[in-house]
Enzyme design. Structure first.
Site, PDB file in Angstrom:
ATOM      1  N   SER A 109       8.544   3.381   5.091  1.00  9.92           N
ATOM      2  CA  SER A 109       9.733   3.295   4.225  1.00  9.92           C
ATOM      3  C   SER A 109       9.313   3.521   2.609  1.00  9.92           C
ATOM      4  O   SER A 109       8.246   3.868   2.300  1.00  9.92           O
ATOM      5  CB  SER A 109      10.635   1.948   4.639  1.00  9.92           C
ATOM      6  OG  SER A 109      11.758   1.902   3.750  1.00  9.92           O
ATOM      7  N   ASP A 169       0.958  -1.294  -0.039  1.00  3.05           N
ATOM      8  CA  ASP A 169       0.031   0.074   0.223  1.00  3.05           C
ATOM      9  C   ASP A 169       0.952   1.153   0.080  1.00  3.05           C
ATOM     10  O   ASP A 169       1.746   1.348   1.117  1.00  3.05           O
ATOM     11  CB  ASP A 169      -0.934  -0.037   1.303  1.00  3.05           C
ATOM     12  CG  ASP A 169      -2.121  -0.747   1.250  1.00  3.05           C
ATOM     13  OD1 ASP A 169      -1.912  -1.854   0.392  1.00  3.05           O
ATOM     14  OD2 ASP A 169      -2.999  -0.687   1.992  1.00  3.05           O
ATOM     15  N   HIS A 224       4.267  -7.804  -0.232  1.00  4.91           N
ATOM     16  CA  HIS A 224       3.815  -9.025  -0.835  1.00  4.91           C
ATOM     17  C   HIS A 224       4.481  -9.182  -2.136  1.00  4.91           C
ATOM     18  O   HIS A 224       4.969  -8.424  -2.813  1.00  4.91           O
ATOM     19  CB  HIS A 224       2.191  -8.770  -0.931  1.00  4.91           C
ATOM     20  CG  HIS A 224       1.493  -8.947   0.478  1.00  4.91           C
ATOM     21  ND1 HIS A 224       0.570  -9.901   0.870  1.00  4.91           N
ATOM     22  CD2 HIS A 224       1.392  -8.049   1.280  1.00  4.91           C
ATOM     23  CE1 HIS A 224       0.342  -9.504   1.920  1.00  4.91           C
ATOM     24  NE2 HIS A 224       0.598  -8.339   2.286  1.00  4.91           N
TER      25      HIS A 224
END
Length: 260
Positions: free
Chosen positions: A227, A86, A142
């Site tokens: 990050s 995201d 992911h």
């Protein structure tokens, strides 16, 4: 002048003491009391969270939360790469013939980012994309595709901010921060670089998949603090989709590029 002042401030504040203090505060039991205000400040949708709020033991525990799978469906088309995080798509585009790409007006050299010329040469004239994770974002990573990790290594030591200010005034944090690089082979002999860039103060990149096999959509790791992920692709390997727009947001599992 602004750039010099900014860098000096960050250098003075970015040390072992500050890293340890930040980690201690965010993992302490009392930090749990800050979770409701954190949710409110960053407008976090708690319906997506896989645990009840009272189950989180600390602010850090909430920061590294997991989500219910139904809120992050993974694009099923095998030819489409799924967003690994995201994030906001900070920058994307072509890697130049001299093996550089531009973020916030600053040129980044692939040899600096990847640590050696042989690895960098693989992505000459290829494509890159930078995903920036803000404090509000889900911070687990992911796999964007089925693949095999053929090389994984760590570069850098300290980390500096990778937000708007850091990218503008910092000393090229994407290629100088602590970073973990995974090179993944997919679609036969194709290869992409998946670069996890550490955040200011804490170089905490945790792997949850330590095998060499990545399955599209599965969790492979998480950031303990905000990050950035940088992905590099070989020449002629992918085409960015229409939803890839600088400054726009994307969610885990949404398609962002088509394999060619």
């Amino acid at each position: 002048m602004k750039q010099r002042v900014y860098r000096k401030f960050v250098e003075l504040s970015n040390g072992n003491w500050s890293s340890k203090l930040l980690k201690k505060m965010s993992t302490a039991k009392y930090s749990k009391a800050f979770i409701p205000s954190y949710i409110k400040i960053y407008d976090i949708d708690t319906k997506e969270v896989s645990s009840n709020l009272d189950e989180f033991l600390s602010l850090h525990h909430f920061f590294t939360r997991t989500l219910k799978e139904e809120f992050r469906p993974i694009v099923q088309d095998k030819k489409i790469l799924a967003s690994p995080v995201d994030a906001k798509m900070e920058s994307f585009g072509a890697i130049a013939d001299d093996m550089t790409f531009i973020v916030k007006g600053k040129p980044y050299l692939l040899t600096d980012l990847l640590g050696n010329e042989e690895q960098a040469a693989m992505y000459k004239n290829g494509q890159y994309i930078v995903f920036y994770l803000s404090p509000a974002d889900y911070h687990r990573m992911h796999s964007p595709a089925d693949g095999e990790v053929i090389r994984q290594y760590v570069l850098g030591q300290k980390s500096y901010p990778v937000n708007q200010v850091g990218l503008t005034y910092g000393n090229k944090p994407l290629s100088h921060n602590y970073r973990m690089i995974s090179e993944v082979q997919y679609e036969g002999n194709r290869q992409f670089a998946f670069i996890k860039v550490g955040a200011m103060f804490v170089n905490s990149i945790e792997l949850t998949n330590t095998s060499t096999e990545w399955v599209k959509g599965e969790e492979v790791g998480y950031f303990s603090f905000g990050s950035t992920v940088v992905m590099l692709f070989e020449q002629g390997a992918i085409q960015f989709r229409d939803n890839v727009v600088q400054g726009c947001s994307i969610k885990v599992g949404e398609g962002f590029a088509t394999m060619l």
